[in-house]
Every structure is written in structure tokens, then in C-alpha cells.
Design a protein around this motif. Sequence first.
Motif, PDB file in Angstrom:
ATOM      1  N   THR A 331      82.014 -64.440  82.884  1.00 19.41           N
ATOM      2  CA  THR A 331      83.207 -64.628  83.707  1.00 19.41           C
ATOM      3  C   THR A 331      84.388 -63.900  83.081  1.00 19.41           C
ATOM      4  N   PHE A 332      84.928 -62.931  83.811  1.00 16.97           N
ATOM      5  CA  PHE A 332      86.157 -62.260  83.380  1.00 16.97           C
ATOM      6  C   PHE A 332      87.353 -63.091  83.837  1.00 16.97           C
ATOM      7  N   TRP A 333      88.361 -63.209  82.992  1.00 17.45           N
ATOM      8  CA  TRP A 333      89.582 -63.911  83.374  1.00 17.45           C
ATOM      9  C   TRP A 333      90.789 -63.076  82.940  1.00 17.45           C
ATOM     10  N   PHE A 334      91.879 -63.205  83.671  1.00 21.34           N
ATOM     11  CA  PHE A 334      93.099 -62.498  83.283  1.00 21.34           C
ATOM     12  C   PHE A 334      94.306 -63.181  83.918  1.00 21.34           C
ATOM     13  N   ASP A 335      95.432 -63.041  83.242  1.00 18.69           N
ATOM     14  CA  ASP A 335      96.722 -63.518  83.734  1.00 18.69           C
ATOM     15  C   ASP A 335      97.505 -62.329  84.271  1.00 18.69           C
ATOM     16  N   LEU A 336      97.970 -62.428  85.500  1.00 16.15           N
ATOM     17  CA  LEU A 336      98.756 -61.364  86.132  1.00 16.15           C
ATOM     18  C   LEU A 336     100.208 -61.842  86.222  1.00 16.15           C
ATOM     19  N   PRO A 337     101.120 -61.281  85.406  1.00 12.86           N
ATOM     20  CA  PRO A 337     102.485 -61.798  85.360  1.00 12.86           C
ATOM     21  C   PRO A 337     103.311 -61.474  86.591  1.00 12.86           C
ATOM     22  N   GLU A 338     102.889 -60.476  87.388  1.00 16.01           N
ATOM     23  CA  GLU A 338     103.655 -60.089  88.571  1.00 16.01           C
ATOM     24  C   GLU A 338     102.724 -59.493  89.614  1.00 16.01           C
ATOM     25  N   VAL A 342      95.371 -54.197  90.926  1.00 15.93           N
ATOM     26  CA  VAL A 342      94.473 -54.589  89.844  1.00 15.93           C
ATOM     27  C   VAL A 342      93.160 -53.839  89.997  1.00 15.93           C
ATOM     28  N   LYS A 343      92.692 -53.255  88.888  1.00 11.66           N
ATOM     29  CA  LYS A 343      91.383 -52.612  88.865  1.00 11.66           C
ATOM     30  C   LYS A 343      90.588 -53.158  87.688  1.00 11.66           C
ATOM     31  N   LEU A 344      89.357 -53.591  87.942  1.00 14.23           N
ATOM     32  CA  LEU A 344      88.461 -54.081  86.905  1.00 14.23           C
ATOM     33  C   LEU A 344      87.110 -53.424  87.115  1.00 14.23           C
ATOM     34  N   TYR A 381      78.339 -52.430  76.618  1.00 11.32           N
ATOM     35  CA  TYR A 381      79.104 -51.817  77.700  1.00 11.32           C
ATOM     36  C   TYR A 381      80.594 -52.100  77.454  1.00 11.32           C
ATOM     37  N   PHE A 382      81.434 -51.477  78.252  1.00 13.74           N
ATOM     38  CA  PHE A 382      82.871 -51.693  78.150  1.00 13.74           C
ATOM     39  C   PHE A 382      83.436 -52.076  79.517  1.00 13.74           C
ATOM     40  N   TYR A 383      84.434 -52.944  79.503  1.00 14.09           N
ATOM     41  CA  TYR A 383      85.162 -53.206  80.735  1.00 14.09           C
ATOM     42  C   TYR A 383      86.579 -52.670  80.603  1.00 14.09           C
ATOM     43  N   ARG A 384      87.137 -52.253  81.711  1.00 10.41           N
ATOM     44  CA  ARG A 384      88.510 -51.729  81.751  1.00 10.41           C
ATOM     45  C   ARG A 384      89.279 -52.492  82.829  1.00 10.41           C
ATOM     46  N   LEU A 385      90.351 -53.132  82.405  1.00 10.14           N
ATOM     47  CA  LEU A 385      91.209 -53.895  83.312  1.00 10.14           C
ATOM     48  C   LEU A 385      92.580 -53.220  83.335  1.00 10.14           C
ATOM     49  N   GLN A 386      92.997 -52.793  84.504  1.00  8.60           N
ATOM     50  CA  GLN A 386      94.275 -52.093  84.637  1.00  8.60           C
ATOM     51  C   GLN A 386      95.125 -52.753  85.708  1.00  8.60           C
ATOM     52  N   THR A 387      96.386 -53.052  85.338  1.00  8.94           N
ATOM     53  CA  THR A 387      97.365 -53.574  86.290  1.00  8.94           C
ATOM     54  C   THR A 387      98.659 -52.829  86.055  1.00  8.94           C
ATOM     55  N   GLY A 388      99.058 -52.008  86.998  1.00  6.74           N
ATOM     56  CA  GLY A 388     100.280 -51.232  86.827  1.00  6.74           C
ATOM     57  C   GLY A 388     100.191 -50.345  85.599  1.00  6.74           C
ATOM     58  N   LYS A 389     101.131 -50.521  84.650  1.00  8.47           N
ATOM     59  CA  LYS A 389     101.150 -49.722  83.427  1.00  8.47           C
ATOM     60  C   LYS A 389     100.319 -50.341  82.311  1.00  8.47           C
ATOM     61  N   THR A 393      91.040 -52.639  77.421  1.00 11.22           N
ATOM     62  CA  THR A 393      89.641 -52.244  77.316  1.00 11.22           C
ATOM     63  C   THR A 393      88.946 -53.174  76.351  1.00 11.22           C
ATOM     64  N   GLY A 394      87.761 -53.656  76.718  1.00 11.98           N
ATOM     65  CA  GLY A 394      87.025 -54.551  75.831  1.00 11.98           C
ATOM     66  C   GLY A 394      85.531 -54.274  75.875  1.00 11.98           C
ATOM     67  N   LYS A 395      84.822 -54.835  74.909  1.00 13.95           N
ATOM     68  CA  LYS A 395      83.381 -54.638  74.794  1.00 13.95           C
ATOM     69  C   LYS A 395      82.647 -55.868  75.319  1.00 13.95           C
ATOM     70  N   ILE A 396      81.551 -55.641  76.063  1.00  9.65           N
ATOM     71  CA  ILE A 396      80.667 -56.721  76.459  1.00  9.65           C
ATOM     72  C   ILE A 396      79.257 -56.365  76.018  1.00  9.65           C
TER      73      ILE A 396
END
Length: 401
Positions: A331-338, A342-344, A381-389, A393-396
Motif C-alpha cells: 500500500t502506497f500512502w502520501f500526504d498532499l498539502p495542496e 499527482v503521478k505515481l 524496483y523503484f516508485y516515483r511520486l510527483q506532485t507539482g514541484k 523516489t523510493g525502492k520497493i
Amino acid sequence: ENPYGIELWEGDKIAPYEEQDSRDYLIIDNLIEGNVLGISSIVTEHLVARNNIFSRNKEDIYLADKPVNDTITGNIFKSPTLYHIRSTSTELVNAVNNTYIPMIDSLIHNRIVGNVNWMPYNRTDEPRVQEAPPCDMAERPGVWTIYADPGYGKRADETLEWDYSNAKVGAASVKMYTPRGWDVGLNYRPGEDSLALWNLSENDTLSFYVKTLNLSSYGYQGFTIRIGNTSQGYYQYTGAAALLNNAKNSWKRYRIPLKGNSSFTRTVVGNMSLSNVNYVEFRADTWDYGYTIWLDGVQFKACTPTGIDDTPVTATFGSGCYPNPFSDKTTFWFDLPENGPVKLAIFDLTGRCITSLIDQTMPAGRYEKVFSRGKMHPGIYFYRLQTGKRLVTGKIVTSDE
């Protein structure tokens, strides 16, 4: 298996390598994470480290003796415990146009030591600061890292996980297994890319639950706790090894006065004050080799753990996944402040996109996304989470077990 991510050196006492030359190393496009030393380069020439991600190492890069024409550029350095770059050589090291997270000029300056040209560097978002420790550091989204010093023991991986089936308080405990018989540290800092700047002047105690399992009939031979700052200073509290031996197969609660006492002797290394605390680290050493430690209820202030670290973090953008490693689902989780796009996505070691999990505009909030492994082969593998700027990047790791 190796406390060093990449270890380079020149010369050896074993024939015919006494006069070997060591030069022209290209270290490019790697994730170097969770090591005692990310790169150790001793008596080598023309090392090029470019476009790598260094994440939560104790030290990112160590250079010694003659780093002639070494170039360190285009890398991302994220949250080491001690140093981004440390050079003990008189040779100039060229290390421009790197990115340092968190981005605080004085902090970067403290973490780059020696004859290193590190200006200019790439600017990033202002850092997210955790101004007080959470109720229980043994709950997500806190980040724990194993630092295994080189030494005696089997050459096999440590494992570190949230243990939801064996918790004393809250939702989970932190479980670490090491096959080694040397000094191993279990280091805590806040969630992804945020910076702990705690003032503990008004706190008087660190309390925690611990449970152990030891393969040696002789038990443990060392137990210390470090509370450190961002300038390589720390308090070390030394307790009797019997405290860990007494916790074999059962939870024991210990309380450490931050001033120290006869049960936990306090010593100081470098410049250290409780008004500037950045991390907590538990360290253990065993006779023979191989042991397991669980930690839970790690607190500087009495409170009731809820199972989630709900400590306010300035401009928070925490993220992660659990469990990791996993065999079926994570399960991926993230906090989006604004509000924002979002790209995962998940990538293999060649950089090929395996799957896109999220690609849409989302409102501010906390999110979770379940990912099923499907036909993916076991491996890294690696995951990439991008929100705005912001980019994380993390390893799984997937396995068949």
C-alpha cells in the motif's frame, strides 16, 4: 550485505596487488540508500559520481588521500545522519550543481567537510520541519534505518519492518533482524524528506518498550542509545547489556533520564544540546552473531499512541509504502498539502515504466493506493511520486516468500 554502498580503494598487501592503480570510476544513475557509507573512495583518482540519489545514509560520500580530478555533480543528497560529502584530502573535490534535501544553507555547510567546492547547488522547496517528536516514534510514517557497522557475522541482509502482529502499544512495532555480531544501529527520523528540529529542553525522559530474540547462548554484550543533532554531535546513553537479555521473548519498558543516571551513563560527543535534536538511534552488540529486536512506544512525553504519527509537520509531504518487501500487495500512502496533479508510477532497474498507478489532479489530503504485484518478477524496483514541484523516489522489493 555490505555496510558500504560502493567501496573503492587502491593498493593491497596481497600479491600481486601491492602497487595496483585505482582510477576512472563512473558511478551514474544509482539509488544508494541506508548505508553506513554510501560511497567510500580511498586513494583513488578520477571518480565521477553523477545523477545518483543518496538517501538516508549515515554518510553519503567519504573521500581520502588523493581524490585527484574527482567530480561529484547532478546528484540528489537526502537526509544523511552525518555528512553529505567528507574529504580528508588536501586535493580539491569538484562537487557543484547537486541537490541537497533538506535545503538549508547552514545545514548543507555543516554536512560538507574538507576541501570541497560545492557552490553553486540546485535550489529546491523550503524544507518541511517537524518541531516536536511524535507521540510514538514506532509508528508510521516515521522512518527507521539500520546502520550496520562492518565486522563479525554472516554476510546477509538485515531486515526491517513494521510488525502489526506484535505490537505492545499503538498499531505496530518496529522489528529489526541482523545476522551480524557487530555494533548495529536502528536510527529514527521523521517521514519522507522532512527535518526534525526538536527542542527537548523541557523534556526529562525517553521511554520505550523493547523485546529481543538472540541466537547466541551468551546474549548481548552492548546496549547504547544516541540522541543527536544536525552537526555531528550527540549524547550517548550506555546501559547494561542485561537490559536486552532480560527482554528475551517478552516486552520490557525502560525509562532513560535525559540527564543520565547510574543505569544509563551519559557521555557527550561534539557540541550537543537538548535544544537541537535531529534523530534518535538505538545500538546493540551481541556475542557470536544474529539477533532480533522489537521497539515500541518510543516516547519523549507520556501520551496514548493512536497508531498513526499525527505530529504537525510544516508543509508536510510524507509518503511511503507498507509492507516493503512484499510478496503479493503493498500500500502506497502520501500526504498532499495542496490541490494539484499527482503521478505515481513503478519502474524497473533499467528505468522502464512497469505501471502507472495515479495520473490525475487531486485535492489536498491523505491518500492510500493498493498495488498488486501480479506477474512482476521478484526483485528490486523503484516508485516515483510527483506532485507539482515535489518529487519522491523510493525502492520497493518483491519476493516469492
